[in-house]
Write a protein that holds these residues in place. Structure first.
Motif, PDB file in Angstrom:
ATOM      1  N   LEU A 199     -24.328 116.711  37.537  1.00  0.00           N
ATOM      2  CA  LEU A 199     -23.415 117.833  37.344  1.00  0.00           C
ATOM      3  C   LEU A 199     -24.023 118.888  36.427  1.00  0.00           C
ATOM      4  O   LEU A 199     -24.834 118.574  35.543  1.00  0.00           O
ATOM      5  N   ASP A 200     -23.601 120.107  36.629  1.00  0.00           N
ATOM      6  CA  ASP A 200     -24.010 121.218  35.777  1.00  0.00           C
ATOM      7  C   ASP A 200     -22.941 121.435  34.704  1.00  0.00           C
ATOM      8  O   ASP A 200     -21.743 121.362  34.981  1.00  0.00           O
ATOM      9  N   ASN A 255     -25.526 114.301  33.517  1.00  0.00           N
ATOM     10  CA  ASN A 255     -26.504 115.367  33.427  1.00  0.00           C
ATOM     11  C   ASN A 255     -27.630 114.786  32.578  1.00  0.00           C
ATOM     12  O   ASN A 255     -27.343 114.160  31.538  1.00  0.00           O
ATOM     13  N   LYS A 282     -16.961 121.411  35.214  1.00  0.00           N
ATOM     14  CA  LYS A 282     -15.668 122.008  34.885  1.00  0.00           C
ATOM     15  C   LYS A 282     -14.814 122.251  36.134  1.00  0.00           C
ATOM     16  O   LYS A 282     -13.745 122.848  36.055  1.00  0.00           O
ATOM     17  N   ALA A 283     -15.303 121.784  37.282  1.00  0.00           N
ATOM     18  CA  ALA A 283     -14.578 121.963  38.537  1.00  0.00           C
ATOM     19  C   ALA A 283     -13.413 120.982  38.622  1.00  0.00           C
ATOM     20  O   ALA A 283     -13.419 119.916  38.007  1.00  0.00           O
ATOM     21  N   ASP A 284     -12.408 121.343  39.410  1.00  0.00           N
ATOM     22  CA  ASP A 284     -11.183 120.534  39.485  1.00  0.00           C
ATOM     23  C   ASP A 284     -11.439 119.103  39.925  1.00  0.00           C
ATOM     24  O   ASP A 284     -10.799 118.179  39.417  1.00  0.00           O
ATOM     25  N   TYR A 288     -14.023 117.202  39.405  1.00  0.00           N
ATOM     26  CA  TYR A 288     -14.525 116.362  38.317  1.00  0.00           C
ATOM     27  C   TYR A 288     -13.523 116.254  37.170  1.00  0.00           C
ATOM     28  O   TYR A 288     -13.414 115.199  36.534  1.00  0.00           O
ATOM     29  N   ASP A 331     -21.743 124.053  33.136  1.00  0.00           N
ATOM     30  CA  ASP A 331     -20.830 125.189  33.209  1.00  0.00           C
ATOM     31  C   ASP A 331     -20.090 125.326  34.532  1.00  0.00           C
ATOM     32  O   ASP A 331     -19.131 126.092  34.623  1.00  0.00           O
ATOM     33  N   THR A 332     -20.524 124.605  35.569  1.00  0.00           N
ATOM     34  CA  THR A 332     -19.899 124.779  36.882  1.00  0.00           C
ATOM     35  C   THR A 332     -19.264 123.472  37.360  1.00  0.00           C
ATOM     36  O   THR A 332     -18.059 123.274  37.189  1.00  0.00           O
ATOM     37  N   THR A 333     -20.037 122.588  37.950  1.00  0.00           N
ATOM     38  CA  THR A 333     -19.474 121.380  38.560  1.00  0.00           C
ATOM     39  C   THR A 333     -18.801 120.458  37.545  1.00  0.00           C
ATOM     40  O   THR A 333     -17.869 119.732  37.894  1.00  0.00           O
TER      41      THR A 333
END
Length: 209
Positions: free
Chosen positions: A34-35, A10, A41-43, A45, A37-39
């Protein structure tokens, strides 16, 4: 391609350090933005970095996280870039790279948060106290042009990023040695390319929808 470098980042993060190192290496890489708060924290990544933080790289099927480790890894993976000293001349290289990743990172972060080591408890924490750490950092960049003498190395990317950011955000006080070192770093073409790339991404992210 097995040799492709995938770079997770980021632009408003320590990913700037890894991108600078990638630009110094000069090898092609694919950046994945990546963001927080979203990507991030996605599985998918979290399978790469369970901490859910950037930067990270994947190269030859192996994952490397932590900015200092990425700098050291890339210097070894691409020796033709000349970003690591010969094996028998790496004392200063390892010493100051790990000093910046350990005591400096902790001392500067804690000081910025207002966390002060109680008097008499300096032995209980790895960096002692903030002032001692910054005085020692000053010594590292006061002796020669670069950390390892005349050769610019991955240690300068990491140590330099700490000082450059510290001066920019006021978390490290200005000193002549820091200002002179940062000025040399800012003239490097790879540093300029990294700033241009990440600043453009930041501007894009901050643009109203």
């Amino acid at each position: 391609m097995a040799d492709e470098i995938i770079f997770y980042t980021n632009p408003m993060s320590r990913g700037q350090i890894a991108r600078w190192m990638l630009e110094e290496v000069g090898q092609p890489y694919q950046a994945v933005i990546l963001d927080f708060d979203t990507t991030m924290k996605a599985d998918d990544y979290l399978a790469i970095n369970p901490m859910g933080k950037v930067p990270a790289i994947v190269h030859r099927g192996k994952t490397v996280t932590e900015a200092a480790a990425i700098c050291a890894y890339l210097a070894d993976a691409f020796p033709d870039a000349g970003l690591a000293p010969p094996a028998d001349q790496r004392a200063d290289y390892y010493r100051w790279l790990f000093f910046a990743a350990g005591p400096v990172e902790a001392a500067v972060s804690n000081n910025a948060l207002g966390l002060v080591v109680p008097e008499g408890r300096e032995r209980s924490i790895g960096y002692g106290n903030f002032d001692q750490t910054i005085d020692t950092l000053e010594q590292a960049v006061s002796r020669d042009q670069w950390i390892c003498g005349d050769q610019f190395t991955a240690a300068d990317v990491y140590v330099g990023a700490q000082i450059d950011w510290g001066l920019s955000f006021g978390t490290i006080g200005t000193r002549p040695a820091f200002e002179a070192y940062a000025a040399r770093l800012r003239e490097r073409p790879a540093y300029k390319r990294q700033k241009q790339l990440d600043n453009a991404l930041i501007a894009q992210m901050q643009r109203p929808a």
